[in-house]
Design a protein around this motif. Structure first.
Motif, PDB file in Angstrom:
ATOM      1  N   THR A  69       0.792  -1.231   0.000  1.00  0.00           N
ATOM      2  CA  THR A  69       0.000   0.000   0.000  1.00  0.00           C
ATOM      3  C   THR A  69       0.829   1.289   0.000  1.00  0.00           C
ATOM      4  O   THR A  69       0.332   2.301  -0.514  1.00  0.00           O
ATOM      5  CB  THR A  69      -0.960  -0.004   1.204  1.00  0.00           C
ATOM      6  OG1 THR A  69      -0.229  -0.324   2.395  1.00  0.00           O
ATOM      7  CG2 THR A  69      -2.072  -1.024   1.008  1.00  0.00           C
ATOM      8  N   PRO A  70       2.064   1.316   0.544  1.00  0.00           N
ATOM      9  CA  PRO A  70       2.824   2.578   0.471  1.00  0.00           C
ATOM     10  C   PRO A  70       3.064   3.069  -0.952  1.00  0.00           C
ATOM     11  O   PRO A  70       3.360   4.248  -1.159  1.00  0.00           O
ATOM     12  CB  PRO A  70       4.149   2.227   1.162  1.00  0.00           C
ATOM     13  CG  PRO A  70       3.807   1.129   2.098  1.00  0.00           C
ATOM     14  CD  PRO A  70       2.779   0.325   1.363  1.00  0.00           C
TER      15      PRO A  70
ATOM     16  N   THR B  24      10.304 -15.359  -0.805  1.00  0.00           N
ATOM     17  CA  THR B  24      11.359 -14.984   0.142  1.00  0.00           C
ATOM     18  C   THR B  24      11.891 -13.598  -0.172  1.00  0.00           C
ATOM     19  O   THR B  24      12.087 -12.768   0.729  1.00  0.00           O
ATOM     20  CB  THR B  24      12.503 -16.011   0.092  1.00  0.00           C
ATOM     21  OG1 THR B  24      12.001 -17.288   0.464  1.00  0.00           O
ATOM     22  CG2 THR B  24      13.626 -15.616   1.044  1.00  0.00           C
ATOM     23  N   PHE B  25      12.107 -13.313  -1.442  1.00  0.00           N
ATOM     24  CA  PHE B  25      12.630 -12.006  -1.860  1.00  0.00           C
ATOM     25  C   PHE B  25      11.630 -10.889  -1.546  1.00  0.00           C
ATOM     26  O   PHE B  25      12.002  -9.818  -1.059  1.00  0.00           O
ATOM     27  CB  PHE B  25      12.944 -12.029  -3.350  1.00  0.00           C
ATOM     28  CG  PHE B  25      13.423 -10.713  -3.894  1.00  0.00           C
ATOM     29  CD1 PHE B  25      14.690 -10.232  -3.575  1.00  0.00           C
ATOM     30  CD2 PHE B  25      12.600  -9.961  -4.717  1.00  0.00           C
ATOM     31  CE1 PHE B  25      15.119  -9.009  -4.073  1.00  0.00           C
ATOM     32  CE2 PHE B  25      13.027  -8.747  -5.220  1.00  0.00           C
ATOM     33  CZ  PHE B  25      14.291  -8.261  -4.900  1.00  0.00           C
ATOM     34  N   ILE B  26      10.351 -11.161  -1.784  1.00  0.00           N
ATOM     35  CA  ILE B  26       9.328 -10.143  -1.526  1.00  0.00           C
ATOM     36  C   ILE B  26       9.292  -9.782  -0.045  1.00  0.00           C
ATOM     37  O   ILE B  26       9.305  -8.600   0.321  1.00  0.00           O
ATOM     38  CB  ILE B  26       7.945 -10.634  -1.993  1.00  0.00           C
ATOM     39  CG1 ILE B  26       7.895 -10.667  -3.527  1.00  0.00           C
ATOM     40  CG2 ILE B  26       6.834  -9.733  -1.451  1.00  0.00           C
ATOM     41  CD1 ILE B  26       6.622 -11.274  -4.078  1.00  0.00           C
ATOM     42  N   GLU B  27       9.244 -10.815   0.835  1.00  0.00           N
ATOM     43  CA  GLU B  27       9.123 -10.531   2.262  1.00  0.00           C
ATOM     44  C   GLU B  27      10.415  -9.981   2.858  1.00  0.00           C
ATOM     45  O   GLU B  27      10.385  -9.069   3.694  1.00  0.00           O
ATOM     46  CB  GLU B  27       8.698 -11.785   3.031  1.00  0.00           C
ATOM     47  CG  GLU B  27       8.426 -11.490   4.513  1.00  0.00           C
ATOM     48  CD  GLU B  27       8.028 -12.716   5.304  1.00  0.00           C
ATOM     49  OE1 GLU B  27       6.955 -12.701   5.924  1.00  0.00           O
ATOM     50  OE2 GLU B  27       8.809 -13.694   5.313  1.00  0.00           O
ATOM     51  N   SER B  28      11.558 -10.510   2.445  1.00  0.00           N
ATOM     52  CA  SER B  28      12.818 -10.144   3.095  1.00  0.00           C
ATOM     53  C   SER B  28      13.459  -8.883   2.531  1.00  0.00           C
ATOM     54  O   SER B  28      14.205  -8.205   3.226  1.00  0.00           O
ATOM     55  CB  SER B  28      13.824 -11.299   2.985  1.00  0.00           C
ATOM     56  OG  SER B  28      14.170 -11.532   1.616  1.00  0.00           O
TER      57      SER B  28
ATOM     58  N   LYS C 214      11.768  -2.370   2.334  1.00  0.00           N
ATOM     59  CA  LYS C 214      12.011  -1.113   1.622  1.00  0.00           C
ATOM     60  C   LYS C 214      10.719  -0.325   1.456  1.00  0.00           C
ATOM     61  O   LYS C 214      10.672   0.889   1.655  1.00  0.00           O
ATOM     62  CB  LYS C 214      12.643  -1.387   0.255  1.00  0.00           C
ATOM     63  CG  LYS C 214      14.059  -1.951   0.329  1.00  0.00           C
ATOM     64  CD  LYS C 214      14.639  -2.149  -1.067  1.00  0.00           C
ATOM     65  CE  LYS C 214      16.027  -2.788  -1.007  1.00  0.00           C
ATOM     66  NZ  LYS C 214      17.003  -1.961  -0.269  1.00  0.00           N
ATOM     67  N   ALA C 215       9.645  -1.022   1.081  1.00  0.00           N
ATOM     68  CA  ALA C 215       8.376  -0.341   0.834  1.00  0.00           C
ATOM     69  C   ALA C 215       7.775   0.246   2.101  1.00  0.00           C
ATOM     70  O   ALA C 215       7.175   1.330   2.082  1.00  0.00           O
ATOM     71  CB  ALA C 215       7.391  -1.304   0.171  1.00  0.00           C
TER      72      ALA C 215
ATOM     73  N   LEU D 170      13.293  -6.758   9.075  1.00  0.00           N
ATOM     74  CA  LEU D 170      12.106  -6.375   8.318  1.00  0.00           C
ATOM     75  C   LEU D 170      11.587  -5.001   8.707  1.00  0.00           C
ATOM     76  O   LEU D 170      10.799  -4.398   7.966  1.00  0.00           O
ATOM     77  CB  LEU D 170      10.991  -7.414   8.511  1.00  0.00           C
ATOM     78  CG  LEU D 170      11.324  -8.855   8.118  1.00  0.00           C
ATOM     79  CD1 LEU D 170      10.099  -9.738   8.238  1.00  0.00           C
ATOM     80  CD2 LEU D 170      11.903  -8.928   6.707  1.00  0.00           C
ATOM     81  N   ALA D 171      11.994  -4.495   9.881  1.00  0.00           N
ATOM     82  CA  ALA D 171      11.567  -3.172  10.337  1.00  0.00           C
ATOM     83  C   ALA D 171      12.501  -2.723  11.457  1.00  0.00           C
ATOM     84  O   ALA D 171      13.190  -3.545  12.074  1.00  0.00           O
ATOM     85  CB  ALA D 171      10.115  -3.207  10.834  1.00  0.00           C
TER      86      ALA D 171
END
Length: 505
Positions: free
Chosen positions: A215-216, A248-252, A257-258, A280-281
């Motif tokens: 959503t960002p 894995t790439f999407i979550e990690s 970044k988003a 992740l944060a």
């Protein structure tokens, strides 16, 4: 002599007419089969083809030969169409659903009532509690949303549709909009926000179930990313190439970044540690809002006369229910009257039934499928012990619900379950995927009535520490805190759309 002198012309048409009747019979059988399965596109298409047949007979009936040709042609067409529908029915269903979802972009969505100085909350989640595969993550969202409704806020939940529930529905005051499927829900979320939702909400909750809605990239309102647990191990163990690498790439990589400037909500301190461990944060962006329990709905009851073990939840591979079945096989040898109930649905059910059958446990292991709330309460209250052998959990609502009924829980010693189960007080923690250790713990609580009673009292007291009211209030306080930091005003009654205006949303 018996049929008259014109019988010769009729006999010549009989083979083709007979074949037409055979084709009609086969096509009608296909229609009836799918009508029984409530797939109503088949009778609808059949009705349209019948109209075409009647039209053909009206236009071409000058001779018996014309009539027979029309009957044969319409029968052949009906069989071909019904066969194609049968073969490609899932693809056709998806096409129809997506067409309806597209048209829904331009249809009216009735607004819900709201109160002055309250929030309009939009939630993106891939499923809801009525979805056939709905589980604890969906229950968490729904219970919070119900509390927010009671507090005067308005809540819209946008989620995927399993094809078995209405596309638009109000559930416990929460407006539920169901669009898309397993993957396409993310596309429809973007389209519906851009066309229908933009500028009409104060805050957006983006629920990450392995893959977030990103959503960002398109939402201008404050965003809260909800992470129940980190999925890296789930992807690594249970996905195959190339989905494993992509997820894995999407979550990690992509998700951090988003959402680098957004607040992250998670359900336990263990999940918070995992989020930090995987980078992740940032810690200052993470808040913990634990699940609650509707304590007034649960009650202690008389336990079963025989040793009873309960698993309640989704039937997925990472839940390790196969470990519970193998552990129970050892228990069964010591306690032949013991029973294991597996309550829930999921794609792993057929494999689990095979496991139980291979261990000759068909008479002692019962699969209930999805249960009603009344049935769930009865199972939780009457079981001697509940098990949660999962390898990964954010928390597990089933643990708190079992505790609220005075039922102790044996769970895997993994993050999330370490938070919900207080070891040696409300239950026992055992090494994950260790059926021997799980069996020993089951036998210990079956054999030791005093210990089981002690855990039962402690578990019930522990469950009283949690409530959905408090969790919902904590979440709202985080939201209002961020709104104040960003100097975003909470929209007042006069700033909102009227009901008449909102009908054009």
């Amino acid at each position: 002599l018996l049929f008259g002198k014109n019988i010769a012309s009729v006999v010549g048409e009989l083979p083709l007419y007979t074949l037409a009747m055979v084709l009609f019979t086969v096509a009608s059988g296909i229609v009836s089969y799918h009508q029984i399965r409530k797939e109503y596109i088949f009778p609808v298409v059949g009705f349209l083809l019948t109209i075409a047949q009647v039209t053909g007979l009206v236009l071409f009936h000058n001779s018996l030969s014309q009539v027979v040709v029309v009957m044969f042609g319409s029968a052949l067409l009906q069989l071909i169409v019904m066969t194609l529908l049968h073969i490609f029915r899932e693809q056709i269903r998806v096409l129809i659903v997506n067409t309806m979802d597209f048209l829904g972009l331009f249809s009216r969505i009735t607004a819900l009532p709201f109160a002055p100085q309250k929030l309009r909350i939009l939630i993106f989640n891939w499923r809801d509690t009525n979805h056939v595969w709905g589980g604890g993550a969906e229950a968490y969202i729904h219970e919070l949303a119900k509390q927010w409704i009671h507090m005067g806020h308005s809540v819209t939940l946008f989620c995927g549709n399993d094809g078995k529930t209405p596309r638009n529905q109000v559930v416990d005051g929460v407006r539920v909009i169901r669009r898309g499927g397993f993957y396409t829900v993310y596309v429809w979320a973007f389209l519906y926000y851009m066309v229908r939702f933009r500028g009409k909400y104060d805050v957006v909750v983006d629920s990450e179930n392995g893959i977030p809605f990103f959503t960002p990239l398109y939402v201008k309102e404050p965003i809260f990313l909800l992470i129940h647990h980190v999925h890296q191990d789930v992807f690594r163990i249970h996905l195959t190439f190339p989905l494993r690498q992509i997820a894995t790439f999407i979550e990690s990589t992509l998700m951090p970044k988003a959402y680098r400037n957004n607040t992250v909500i998670t359900v336990s301190e263990s999940s918070k540690k995992e989020i930090l461990r995987h980078n992740l944060a940032r810690e200052e962006h993470i808040r913990v809002v634990t699940p609650g329990v509707n304590i007034e709905l649960f009650e202690k009851r008389e336990k079963t006369e025989y040793p009873s073990v309960l698993y309640l939840g989704r039937l997925k591979a990472y839940k390790n229910i196969d470990v519970a079945i193998r552990a129970f096989a050892n228990v069964y040898r010591a306690y032949p009257d013991a029973k294991l109930v597996i309550a829930g649905e999921g794609e792993h059910m057929s494999e689990l039934k095979k496991t139980a059958g291979a261990l000759n446990l068909n008479g002692s292991v019962r699969f209930t499928g999805r249960v009603t709330e009344k049935e769930k309460l009865a199972l939780l209250a009457t079981s001697w012990v509940a098990v949660q052998p999962s390898s990964f959990e954010g928390w597990s609502l089933a643990v708190l619900e079992a505790n609220a009924c005075g039922t102790p829980v044996i769970a895997s010693d993994v993050y999330g379950l370490r938070d919900s189960v207080v070891n040696n007080q409300t239950g026992l923690l055992v090494p994950p995927r260790n059926d021997h250790a799980l069996a020993e713990s089951m036998e210990l609580l079956i054999a030791n009535h005093a210990l089981r009673k002690k855990f039962s009292v402690e578990a019930h007291e522990w469950s009283r520490s949690f409530s959905w009211e408090k969790s919902a209030q904590d979440f709202i306080e985080y939201i209002t805190g961020i709104l104040q930091q960003q100097k975003k005003p909470i929209v007042t009654q006069k700033d909102r759309l009227s009901l008449a205006e909102a009908k054009n949303i």
